[in-house]
Design an enzyme around this catalytic site. Structure first.
Site, PDB file in Angstrom:
ATOM      1  N   GLU A   1     -38.496  -7.861  -8.800  1.00  0.00           N
ATOM      2  CA  GLU A   1     -37.298  -7.041  -8.984  1.00  0.00           C
ATOM      3  C   GLU A   1     -36.482  -7.470 -10.195  1.00  0.00           C
ATOM      4  O   GLU A   1     -35.785  -6.654 -10.790  1.00  0.00           O
ATOM      5  CB  GLU A   1     -36.405  -7.125  -7.740  1.00  0.00           C
TER       6      GLU A   1
ATOM      7  N   CYS B   1     -32.472   1.347 -12.435  1.00  0.00           N
ATOM      8  CA  CYS B   1     -33.855   0.909 -12.209  1.00  0.00           C
ATOM      9  C   CYS B   1     -34.812   1.921 -12.850  1.00  0.00           C
ATOM     10  O   CYS B   1     -34.366   2.981 -13.309  1.00  0.00           O
ATOM     11  CB  CYS B   1     -34.105   0.764 -10.705  1.00  0.00           C
TER      12      CYS B   1
END
Length: 163
Positions: free
Chosen positions: A18, A27
């Site tokens: 991540e 993202c």
């Protein structure tokens, strides 16, 4: 014995995939995110706060490393609970870590509706890596990073390989 919580190695595994950012960012799927892959909810976006141990914490100037760790722990607890609710077979710690990483990344509803869940609950552990490999799209596009992550999760599930 069935694993109940993500291991320290599992937390590092998720963080490696991540990344960790103290400030909000978009993202690859275009969603506003902070910390270690924490998707900001509508109320968090509108209020400018994340909730840590029941207290609102402003993220306007970024989160501290300790706050990021606390937020990750909360998010992984949700992923652990989702895996526990969906998976009926006993899991080894590395298996839970792999499934928690998958669930953390894609969400509990996708795990609940997946063929992966059905096959694993039927005792077919060998199919888990190939089932994980099917979940590589974001915004309708195959993302190379997701391909690599699903391969790593598959190795972790099958062999306990955290690297």
């Amino acid at each position: 014995m069935s694993a109940r919580t993500v291991t320290g190695l599992g937390r590092k595994f998720v963080t490696r995939w991540e990344g960790s950012r103290s400030r909000a960012y978009r993202c690859p799927a275009g969603k506003l995110t902070i910390g270690v892959g924490h998707l900001l909810t509508t109320s968090e976006r509108e209020g400018g706060f994340v909730w840590l141990a029941g207290e609102p914490v402003s993220y306007a100037r970024g989160l501290t490393p300790e706050q990021i760790d606390q937020l990750l722990a909360q998010d992984l607890a949700d992923a652990e609970a989702a895996v526990a609710a969906a998976i009926e077979v006993e899991l080894e710690p590395h298996e839970l870590d792999a499934l928690a990483s998958f669930t953390f990344n894609l969400g509990a509803p996708r795990l609940r509706r997946s063929t992966l869940r059905r096959k694993l609950n039927a005792g077919d552990r060998e199919s888990v890596p190939s089932e994980l490999a099917k979940w590589v799209r974001a915004g309708g596009k195959v993302l190379r990073g997701l391909v690599r992550r699903r391969e790593a999760e598959g190795r972790l599930f099958a062999m306990g390989a955290y690297l």
